[in-house]
Design an enzyme around this catalytic site. Structure first.
Site, PDB file in Angstrom:
ATOM      1  N   LYS A 118      10.784  56.270   8.796  1.00 33.18           N
ATOM      2  CA  LYS A 118       9.684  55.494   9.382  1.00 33.18           C
ATOM      3  C   LYS A 118      10.121  54.087   9.748  1.00 33.18           C
ATOM      4  O   LYS A 118       9.685  53.532  10.749  1.00 33.18           O
ATOM      5  CB  LYS A 118       8.509  55.409   8.399  1.00 33.18           C
ATOM      6  CG  LYS A 118       7.718  56.683   8.324  1.00 33.18           C
ATOM      7  CD  LYS A 118       6.376  56.426   7.678  1.00 33.18           C
ATOM      8  CE  LYS A 118       5.563  57.711   7.635  1.00 33.18           C
ATOM      9  NZ  LYS A 118       4.289  57.534   6.949  1.00 33.18           N
ATOM     10  N   LYS A 201       8.872  68.105  12.722  1.00 39.82           N
ATOM     11  CA  LYS A 201       7.641  68.403  11.990  1.00 39.82           C
ATOM     12  C   LYS A 201       6.421  68.139  12.870  1.00 39.82           C
ATOM     13  O   LYS A 201       6.427  67.194  13.660  1.00 39.82           O
ATOM     14  CB  LYS A 201       7.618  67.480  10.762  1.00 39.82           C
ATOM     15  CG  LYS A 201       6.590  67.817   9.731  1.00 39.82           C
ATOM     16  CD  LYS A 201       6.598  66.790   8.601  1.00 39.82           C
ATOM     17  CE  LYS A 201       6.011  65.471   9.050  1.00 39.82           C
ATOM     18  NZ  LYS A 201       5.700  64.534   7.979  1.00 39.82           N
ATOM     19  N   LYS A 204       0.645  63.844  12.885  1.00 42.15           N
ATOM     20  CA  LYS A 204      -0.523  63.222  13.516  1.00 42.15           C
ATOM     21  C   LYS A 204      -0.103  62.275  14.612  1.00 42.15           C
ATOM     22  O   LYS A 204      -0.867  61.977  15.518  1.00 42.15           O
ATOM     23  CB  LYS A 204      -1.280  62.366  12.484  1.00 42.15           C
ATOM     24  CG  LYS A 204      -1.753  63.104  11.277  1.00 42.15           C
ATOM     25  CD  LYS A 204      -2.120  62.130  10.133  1.00 42.15           C
ATOM     26  CE  LYS A 204      -2.310  62.907   8.857  1.00 42.15           C
ATOM     27  NZ  LYS A 204      -2.331  62.140   7.639  1.00 42.15           N
TER      28      LYS A 204
END
Ligand code: TYM
Length: 340
Positions: A118, A201, A204
């Site tokens: 991230k 993956k 969202k």
């Protein structure tokens, strides 16, 4: 050292940082529903404090918090049997997290792959909260003496860190107070992949809406997304082995298996030799049959946010009843005077 028997208690949570995806449903919520019953106490949390580790628009955060709660309720989380609440309403989470910040080692945090992914090249600019986040997650679980943590594959390392924190706390203070919780990562859909790239993956926050199924998508959208999902030209093989280097195909078979409560082997057994022209419409029909009632119920619940707030308040009170004695005892162990 006194041995403490820990009642089996499930704890798990979802961040309200955007809408729920099929990955959240199959990797987490559906499995949480199945764990309800006499074997466990079940505590499920909308982890809003985790969401703000990256910027969230305040109005959208409040809406997403209610929507995630609605998604859990619509999927079958029973707010009477399970404890369902949002994290910010139980301040003990952050109180215990501070203590765990002082137990966890910087070297441990540096190994967290999700943080590295991230933060990327931007590591100097991300929030301190994003770095400390796994210690808050440990606090979420251990504040309830959680013993079983049903999560998707991507959260495994964080649950392992939770075990390390529990072990170090117990060791440093010479107690056997916190359990070492087990990550429960089972079933065919612990890592639902992106519909456009089977090596990534489903999340969202992916850039294109076509790469994920949202729990609020209507029947047409679901059918269209599965129809356009990337695949390869081969038909489905005779055995699961034949899907080894076909990540997109494997993903669709796993999704089918999870939605229909079968093993991937059984799905292959039924569809061996079938082309995508047959399999994709069957998958779309199945997904619509399973998800449309949930999204309809979510929409109904979202029409009455005051009722969702009432349920969350009630859940938070019940959560606090479990959490407070554990926090007080932790203060005691650490030597933090609480005389009121
Ligand atoms: P979050 O909000 O990213 O995801 C919530 C749950 O959904 C699972 N999941 C998936 N499973 C399969 N395939 C996917 N593509 C997929 N995407 C998401 C996640 O594994 C997770 O189980 N840090 C956690 C939230 C959290 C938590 C906790 C979880 C906070 N405290 C304590 C368990 C216990 C997170 O960000 O999950």
């Amino acid at each position: 050292m006194t041995q403490v028997a820990h009642t089996p208690r499930v704890f798990s949570g979802i961040k309200p940082s955007g809408g729920l995806t099929l990955g959240n449903y199959l990797g987490a919520i559906k499995r949480w529903v199945d764990m309800q019953g006499p074997d466990f106490e079940t505590v499920y949390c909308v982890v809003d404090l985790h969401a703000i580790t990256v910027w969230q628009d305040p109005a959208e955060l409040a809406n997403a918090t209610r929507e995630v709660a609605a998604g859990m309720l619509a999927s079958g989380i029973d707010p009477k049997g399970s404890v369902l609440f949002n994290q910010a309403q139980v301040p003990a989470h952050t109180q215990l997290a501070w203590i765990f910040n002082c137990v966890a080692r910087v070297g441990w945090m540096n190994r967290m792959t999700q943080f590295k992914d991230k933060a990327g090249k931007n590591a100097e600019k991300v929030s301190l909260g994003l770095y400390a986040y796994p210690a808050l997650m440990a606090s979420d679980i251990l504040l309830y003496h959680g013993t079983h943590v049903p999560v998707g594959e991507d959260q495994k390392q964080h649950v392992e860190l939770t075990r390390d924190i529990a072990t170090k706390f117990n060791h440093d203070y010479g107690v056997d107070f916190f359990p070492t919780p087990e990550p429960i990562i089972d079933g065919p859909a612990t890592r639902v992949m992106n519909l456009r790239d089977g090596t990534k993956k489903m999340s969202k926050s992916g850039e294109s809406d076509m790469e994920r199924i949202n729990m609020t998508d209507d029947a047409d959208k679901i059918a269209k997304k599965f129809k356009k999902a990337r695949t390869d030209p081969e038909p489905l093989p005779e055995t699961l082995d034949g899907l080894k280097d076909r990540p997109e195909a494997r993903n669709l078979v796993d999704i089918f298996a999870a939605l229909s409560d079968q093993t991937p082997e059984a799905v292959i057994g039924e569809y061996a030799g079938a082309g995508w022209g047959k399999f994709k419409p069957a998958l779309a029909d199945l997904a619509v049959a399973k998800l449309a009632p949930i999204s309809a119920e979510m929409a109904r619940l979202m029409n009455d946010p005051a009722e969702i707030d009432r349920l969350l308040a009630n859940g938070a009170e019940r959560a606090e009843e479990i959490a407070q004695p554990i926090l007080r005892k932790t203060y005691d162990i650490v030597g933090l005077v609480s005389s009121r």
